[in-house]
Design an enzyme around this catalytic site. Sequence first.
Site, PDB file in Angstrom:
ATOM      1  N   VAL A  12      16.451  25.026  37.160  1.00 35.26           N
ATOM      2  CA  VAL A  12      16.194  25.985  38.223  1.00 35.26           C
ATOM      3  C   VAL A  12      14.884  26.685  37.892  1.00 35.26           C
ATOM      4  O   VAL A  12      14.457  26.718  36.735  1.00 35.26           O
ATOM      5  CB  VAL A  12      17.338  27.007  38.405  1.00 35.26           C
ATOM      6  CG1 VAL A  12      18.581  26.330  38.963  1.00 35.26           C
ATOM      7  CG2 VAL A  12      17.649  27.728  37.116  1.00 35.26           C
ATOM      8  N   SER A  13      14.252  27.259  38.909  1.00 35.22           N
ATOM      9  CA  SER A  13      12.912  27.817  38.720  1.00 35.22           C
ATOM     10  C   SER A  13      12.879  29.199  38.091  1.00 35.22           C
ATOM     11  O   SER A  13      11.935  29.538  37.396  1.00 35.22           O
ATOM     12  CB  SER A  13      12.178  27.873  40.062  1.00 35.22           C
ATOM     13  OG  SER A  13      12.012  26.576  40.566  1.00 35.22           O
ATOM     14  N   THR A  14      13.875  30.025  38.356  1.00 29.16           N
ATOM     15  CA  THR A  14      13.821  31.395  37.848  1.00 29.16           C
ATOM     16  C   THR A  14      15.086  31.757  37.088  1.00 29.16           C
ATOM     17  O   THR A  14      16.142  31.158  37.277  1.00 29.16           O
ATOM     18  CB  THR A  14      13.645  32.408  38.997  1.00 29.16           C
ATOM     19  OG1 THR A  14      14.810  32.358  39.826  1.00 29.16           O
ATOM     20  CG2 THR A  14      12.409  32.109  39.823  1.00 29.16           C
ATOM     21  N   GLN A  17      18.380  32.408  39.028  1.00 31.94           N
ATOM     22  CA  GLN A  17      19.115  31.327  39.670  1.00 31.94           C
ATOM     23  C   GLN A  17      20.142  30.748  38.700  1.00 31.94           C
ATOM     24  O   GLN A  17      19.977  30.817  37.487  1.00 31.94           O
ATOM     25  CB  GLN A  17      18.154  30.230  40.121  1.00 31.94           C
ATOM     26  CG  GLN A  17      17.213  30.670  41.234  1.00 31.94           C
ATOM     27  CD  GLN A  17      16.225  29.574  41.590  1.00 31.94           C
ATOM     28  OE1 GLN A  17      15.556  29.028  40.728  1.00 31.94           O
ATOM     29  NE2 GLN A  17      16.134  29.263  42.881  1.00 31.94           N
TER      30      GLN A  17
END
Length: 194
Positions: A12-14, A17
């Site tokens: 996931v990007s952040t 998340q």
Amino acid sequence: MTDGVRVGYARVSTAGQSLDVQVDALKAAGVNEDHIFAEKRSGTTADRPKLKELQRFVRKGDTVVITKLDRLGRSLNDLSSIVDGFRAAGVEFVVLDQGIDTSTSAGRALFGMLAVFAQFETDIRRERQMEGIAKAKAKGVQFGRRRTVDPEDVIAAYEQHGTIGATAKALGSTKPTVHRTLKAAGVDTSGTAK
């Protein structure tokens, strides 16, 4: 199917998340939890330690499983390069949501089409870059290393303007360049303002 193990990758990007949905899907696809490499990193960065760890972990006969294509690559070109590395090592590749499985002829064909699109994406980017360079040159933008100043011009401008700052401005240069040039020519600048 192969005799190797199924190895999962989730991203996931952040930090806010959750990886849970991807991890659950990987487990449901037969990936042992001990063989899931998960990280919270932007897909735009090449610095993905868990992906590098997975690439070192997999062996011939293994299958790498991800939930969606965008979890693995930063671009089609990057994705194609990663999967080509797996294939060269004898590792198959499965994408759950898109139904890609490189152990089947249909899966290999589908991924081959993606590789063609990746090359197309690279060619388009290169073409746009060349067009941008041509437009910039037409507007007079200079590319490459800046022209070095002639020491005689620097000395003459320094004698006329009296300071390093004024000399640099007159020559369209920088103070450090003017200072280095004068010093190399043996001109004493210690008694003048910078």
